[in-house]
Scaffold this motif. Structure first.
Motif, PDB file in Angstrom:
ATOM      1  N   GLY A 143       9.632   9.457   0.564  1.00 60.36           N
ATOM      2  CA  GLY A 143       9.575   8.940   1.936  1.00 60.36           C
ATOM      3  C   GLY A 143       8.728   7.678   2.039  1.00 60.36           C
ATOM      4  N   MET A 144       7.606   7.652   1.338  1.00 61.29           N
ATOM      5  CA  MET A 144       6.750   6.461   1.365  1.00 61.29           C
ATOM      6  C   MET A 144       7.425   5.274   0.687  1.00 61.29           C
ATOM      7  SD  MET A 144       3.103   8.177   0.561  1.00 61.29           S
ATOM      8  CE  MET A 144       1.846   7.537   1.618  1.00 61.29           C
ATOM      9  N   ALA A 170       4.598   5.629  -5.112  1.00 65.26           N
ATOM     10  CA  ALA A 170       4.871   5.724  -6.551  1.00 65.26           C
ATOM     11  C   ALA A 170       3.972   6.767  -7.207  1.00 65.26           C
ATOM     12  CB  ALA A 170       4.683   4.363  -7.206  1.00 65.26           C
ATOM     13  N   VAL A 171       2.698   6.796  -6.820  1.00 65.86           N
ATOM     14  CA  VAL A 171       1.774   7.783  -7.381  1.00 65.86           C
ATOM     15  C   VAL A 171       2.221   9.195  -7.018  1.00 65.86           C
ATOM     16  CG1 VAL A 171      -0.587   8.679  -7.221  1.00 65.86           C
ATOM     17  CG2 VAL A 171      -0.203   6.237  -7.506  1.00 65.86           C
ATOM     18  N   LEU A 172       2.574   9.420  -5.752  1.00 70.97           N
ATOM     19  CA  LEU A 172       3.003  10.761  -5.345  1.00 70.97           C
ATOM     20  C   LEU A 172       4.312  11.164  -5.996  1.00 70.97           C
ATOM     21  CD1 LEU A 172       2.104  10.940  -1.556  1.00 70.97           C
ATOM     22  CD2 LEU A 172       1.107  12.229  -3.427  1.00 70.97           C
ATOM     23  N   LEU A 212       0.822  -1.218   0.000  1.00 70.68           N
ATOM     24  CA  LEU A 212       0.000   0.000   0.000  1.00 70.68           C
ATOM     25  C   LEU A 212       0.852   1.264   0.000  1.00 70.68           C
ATOM     26  CD1 LEU A 212      -2.814  -1.030   2.484  1.00 70.68           C
ATOM     27  CD2 LEU A 212      -3.019  -0.698   0.027  1.00 70.68           C
ATOM     28  N   MET A 213       1.859   1.307   0.859  1.00 75.06           N
ATOM     29  CA  MET A 213       2.730   2.476   0.922  1.00 75.06           C
ATOM     30  C   MET A 213       3.523   2.638  -0.369  1.00 75.06           C
ATOM     31  SD  MET A 213       2.086   3.953   3.746  1.00 75.06           S
ATOM     32  CE  MET A 213       3.438   5.021   4.150  1.00 75.06           C
ATOM     33  N   GLY A 214       3.931   1.523  -0.975  1.00 79.00           N
ATOM     34  CA  GLY A 214       4.671   1.594  -2.227  1.00 79.00           C
ATOM     35  C   GLY A 214       3.836   2.127  -3.367  1.00 79.00           C
TER      36      GLY A 214
END
Length: 91
Positions: free
Chosen positions: A58-59, A28-30, A22-24
């Motif tokens: 950071g994510m 990636a989107v951000l 989820l964080m990845g």
């Protein structure tokens, strides 16, 4: 395993890998939004910081740390357990 007891890993059911996924994806989107779609007006609103890019990086770092943690220290699930008491069965 000298006494015949086996354990197996949690594999894809490890919650650390779900969190990392989820964080990845969000990272990636951000990161893509921060590199390709951020305007000067957006940066000005954020006090001169490309916040999408930095939050995405950071994510992604957080996600990679969780994947490394899950790979280096896997969870061992006992082969058989007694569901009523939670103790391993002998035999």
């Amino acid at each position: 395993m000298a006494n015949g007891k086996r354990s197996r890993g949690a594999g894809v059911f490890d919650v650390r890998l779900v969190i990392a996924l989820l964080m990845g994806v969000y990272g990636a989107v951000l990161t893509v939004l921060g590199t390709g779609f951020t305007t000067e007006a957006d940066i000005t609103k954020a006090a001169g910081v490309n916040i999408n890019l930095w939050a995405g990086i950071g994510m992604l770092a957080f996600a990679s740390a969780f994947v490394a943690w899950a790979r280096l220290r896997p969870i061992a699930v006992p082969a058989e357990t007694d569901t009523a008491t939670g103790e391993e069965r002998n035999g």
